[in-house]
Scaffold this active site. Structure first.
Site, PDB file in Angstrom:
ATOM      1  N   SER A  97      17.493 -32.689  17.358  1.00  0.00           N
ATOM      2  CA  SER A  97      17.432 -32.303  18.689  1.00  0.00           C
ATOM      3  C   SER A  97      15.786 -32.180  18.879  1.00  0.00           C
ATOM      4  O   SER A  97      15.787 -32.478  20.299  1.00  0.00           O
ATOM      5  CB  SER A  97      17.936 -30.933  18.934  1.00  0.00           C
ATOM      6  OG  SER A  97      17.390 -29.931  18.268  1.00  0.00           O
ATOM      7  N   LYS A 138       8.600 -27.556  21.891  1.00  0.00           N
ATOM      8  CA  LYS A 138      10.178 -27.872  22.238  1.00  0.00           C
ATOM      9  C   LYS A 138      10.814 -27.092  23.384  1.00  0.00           C
ATOM     10  O   LYS A 138      10.392 -25.866  23.496  1.00  0.00           O
ATOM     11  CB  LYS A 138      10.994 -27.926  21.113  1.00  0.00           C
ATOM     12  CG  LYS A 138      12.492 -28.117  20.941  1.00  0.00           C
ATOM     13  CD  LYS A 138      13.035 -28.249  20.026  1.00  0.00           C
ATOM     14  CE  LYS A 138      14.617 -28.591  19.932  1.00  0.00           C
ATOM     15  NZ  LYS A 138      15.308 -28.463  18.541  1.00  0.00           N
ATOM     16  N   SER A 154      17.105 -30.633  12.801  1.00  0.00           N
ATOM     17  CA  SER A 154      16.702 -30.927  14.013  1.00  0.00           C
ATOM     18  C   SER A 154      15.216 -31.323  14.137  1.00  0.00           C
ATOM     19  O   SER A 154      14.475 -31.602  15.050  1.00  0.00           O
ATOM     20  CB  SER A 154      16.926 -29.975  15.123  1.00  0.00           C
ATOM     21  OG  SER A 154      18.386 -30.221  15.500  1.00  0.00           O
TER      22      SER A 154
END
Lengths: 447, 447
Positions: free
Chosen positions: A163, A88, A187
């Site tokens: 996210s 990420k 997330s």
């Protein structure tokens, strides 16, 4: 109705890390083959999915060559040796851009690896690139980012969730078998649920957050996404610095408490029923349990996340608001209005909630509920219908996941089937220190 | 110019607990005599000083009779056996009113003893009554309370200081030899300084706060006021649950760091000089030291005290503001405006300040500075002149004491002489765990 299309799957769809590892060790496959398979899938699919911000083909090839050489020399670093992993884009990878999904950091290049990335490398994993994140990880939809929305491989008109949206989409599309995410209110688990893959958020503090850009320091967790709960477990054990262990097998006598999701947030009745059915179908003993102190939990999560998030961004909000996406600027401004005395009370309410969860987990071994209240909304959709009532898109996505960030308990989301052709996640929450039971049950019930 | 008068001293002025204890054990005095001496002094002086909210003559007489009987039976509970003690009116004493100095609690009767009061009773101390506090302990002047201002025995037109104003005044007037106070930003040391007695704030957490109404939970400390530092030490050891120990004696080789008070807050030059002179006169080796991170310290203290204080009072401020004194209502409302993100940052800045103080206290054994920046202002005065510059009365009173609440370090104030006929306090700050050195030096330099 979404206008998107379903993507053809990449190489890694349906292949487990265990199977890949076996093929590497029988020389049926080489690590460099896995990297090429990842790069090919990304080339073919990422134009539409937008799971990646940065792909480091050269670095991945070098790492894979080294991994192959090590295996040939008899140096076997364990289950992740030679396995491609996506990271990420709020997590530092030395020499790569880390944009936080924001124009504020569009040109930011990390000078060192985050602690979790170091652990992956030491375990032989091959870093493929950086995945799209909702700007500053502050949103569950995955469609507000400087490099654009990540999209759901099941239907690219739908959101990936966030996210860690790029990580969920990359795994679901078969571009990589494993990806790192972060989880402050859901997330990791939300994109896992919406994209139909497995996602695991460890117990708070089990994986070091050094080198990871904060959203809310006391709620932030590093997590993993993979095709199966077992593969999440392999990733987790490396991140937590634990030694590989034989998988724990359990019969059907596990004591599971079902939390009616309506207690936490209005939930699509079909989603709730499907998640519960996934447990029933496996013959697991499930009884309803009801946590106390839910109002305080909701207040505490909000006050803590908001105060800590604004503390990270106060100067950016004041000095260069134009660099934020509108949605993230709006929520950061709202976050700044939380009062100090509310944060102080939230600390007590968090203690109360932890005690309530600890009491529940003394009654039963695992807690179960859906991961999200709805299936994937469309990209850019800001209002969703839950059983006929319109609601802002944010709360039905985080309503069932955020309690476990506040509690700090380990939680996993696994696929439970589909509603309207879109994936539904079953969420299981366990006792810190009993992650193996959590993974064993998650693996059994997922379909 | 004050319009007040100087009070004749009560029995306990100039008498130490050690001397009184000797006289009790040689039967020169009985415990009941000490209670009568206290009641007589209160009767004579408290009409003008207003140190007491409640006097429990009957309860004190019963306790003294019991203490006499125990001594006669050979049961000696130690240095505080039979010693009259006054208790600040935010601390629970079973069966007595505890008003918090506020109309909100005007009729509140405590049902049990606070932990610190229990410890005093177990040590044989005799509780005389409850002393005037600045409303809810939220102010350093001692002149905003439901039962009126406590006044300075040196000049009853002057403030006692606060918030433990009644405790300071009761000791200074010779009404009691020992009193309990609380100290969140200086509330024990400030009245000690302004009233010309000794006051000690222990290390954070050394004395349990159960049964004490909170002002700011992470900054609150229970402390003691007495005529001398040695008597504070006797009281402290009981409160902290420590066994009596022989006093530690030290030569003049103690390494003391002088913090120029101007670094912390503008200070009356005569006050600063007198405090420093008290050390010099004793031949102590003093060198200047400068703590780092003062801006962060001031921000952190404000954000933490304000947020935690408003968290205690939010409903009262919203629902019954008319019951507060105007000044306390105003500061509580201001306190409610502190943002959550500022509190979050303050927690980091507090850690930084603790590290800075810890580094200083690795260089030197004790820190020294005046206790307050000015001598006692007049009752109700809201602006004072410091070296010709007008300033709000609050900050020159707390500017030199609050850093040590944030640091959690033990600190004592002892009389250093007078300016304009009014007492000046010297403040010494020590290492947690080395309180005996702090007391030994404090006793040597006080005059």
């Amino acid at each position: 109705m979404s206008t998107g299309t379903q993507q053809t799957a990449g190489f890694f769809r349906g292949r487990t890390i265990g199977e890949l590892g076996e093929q590497l060790r029988t020389e049926e496959l080489r690590c460099v083959d896995l990297v090429e398979a990842a790069l090919t899938a990304i080339d073919a699919l990422d134009g539409e999915v937008n799971a990646f911000v940065t792909v480091d083909a050269a670095g991945a090839r070098r790492a894979a060559e080294k991994a192959d050489a090590e295996l040939a020399d008899g140096l076997d670093r364990g289950p992740l040796h030679g396995i491609p992993v996506a990271v990420k884009d709020i997590i530092d990878v030395a020499g790569a851009r880390t944009t936080m999904g924001s124009a504020h950091f569009a040109e930011n290049v990390s000078t060192s690896d985050a602690a979790c990335v170091q652990r992956l490398r030491e375990a032989g994993a091959v870093i493929i690139g950086k995945t799209t994140t909702h700007e500053f990880a502050f949103g569950p939809t995955g469609d507000r980012a400087h490099n654009g929305a990540s999209r759901n491989p099941h239907d690219t008109g739908r959101m990936s969730g966030g996210s860690s949206g790029g990580s969920g989409a990359a795994v679901a599309a078969g571009m990589v078998p494993l990806a790192l995410g972060t989880d402050t209110g859901g997330s990791v688990r939300i994109p896992a649920s919406l994209c139909g893959v497995a996602g695991f958020k460890p117990a708070h503090g089990a994986v070091p957050t050094d080198g990871v850009f904060p959203l809310s320091r006391t709620l932030d967790h590093i997590g993993v996404l993979a095709g199966t709960a077992s593969d999440c477990r392999l990733g987790y054990r490396v991140l937590a610095g634990l030694r590989p262990m034989p998988r724990r097998e359990r019969g059907s006598e596990v004591d599971i408490g079902w939390i009616p999701p309506e207690l936490l947030h209005p939930t699509d009745a079909r989603v709730a029923e499907l998640a519960r059915e996934a447990l029933r179908a496996d013959g697991l003993d499930v009884r309803e349990v009801r946590p106390r102190g839910l109002d305080g939990m909701v207040r505490a999560f909000g006050a803590i996340q908001f105060s800590e998030a604004h503390a990270v961004h106060a100067e950016r909000v004041a000095d260069s608001p134009e660099l934020f996406t509108d949605d993230v600027l709006a929520i950061l401004r709202l976050a700044g209005e939380t009062a100090g005395w509310q944060y102080v009370r939230a600390l007590t309410e968090r203690d109360d909630w932890r005690a309530a969860v600890s009491d529940l987990l003394a009654e039963v071994e695992l807690l179960a509920m859906p991961t999200t209240c709805v299936v994937a909304p469309e990209v850019d959709q800001r209002e969703v219908d839950v059983n006929g009532a319109p609601t802002s898109v944010r709360s039905p996505l985080i309503g069932l996941t955020r309690p476990w960030n506040l509690a700090g308990a380990p939680a996993v989301s696994v696929p439970a089937g589909t509603v309207d052709g879109l994936p539904v996640g079953l969420q299981l929450v366990g006792r810190p220190g009993q992650e193996d039971l959590l993974f064993a049950v998650a693996e059994r019930v997922s379909r």
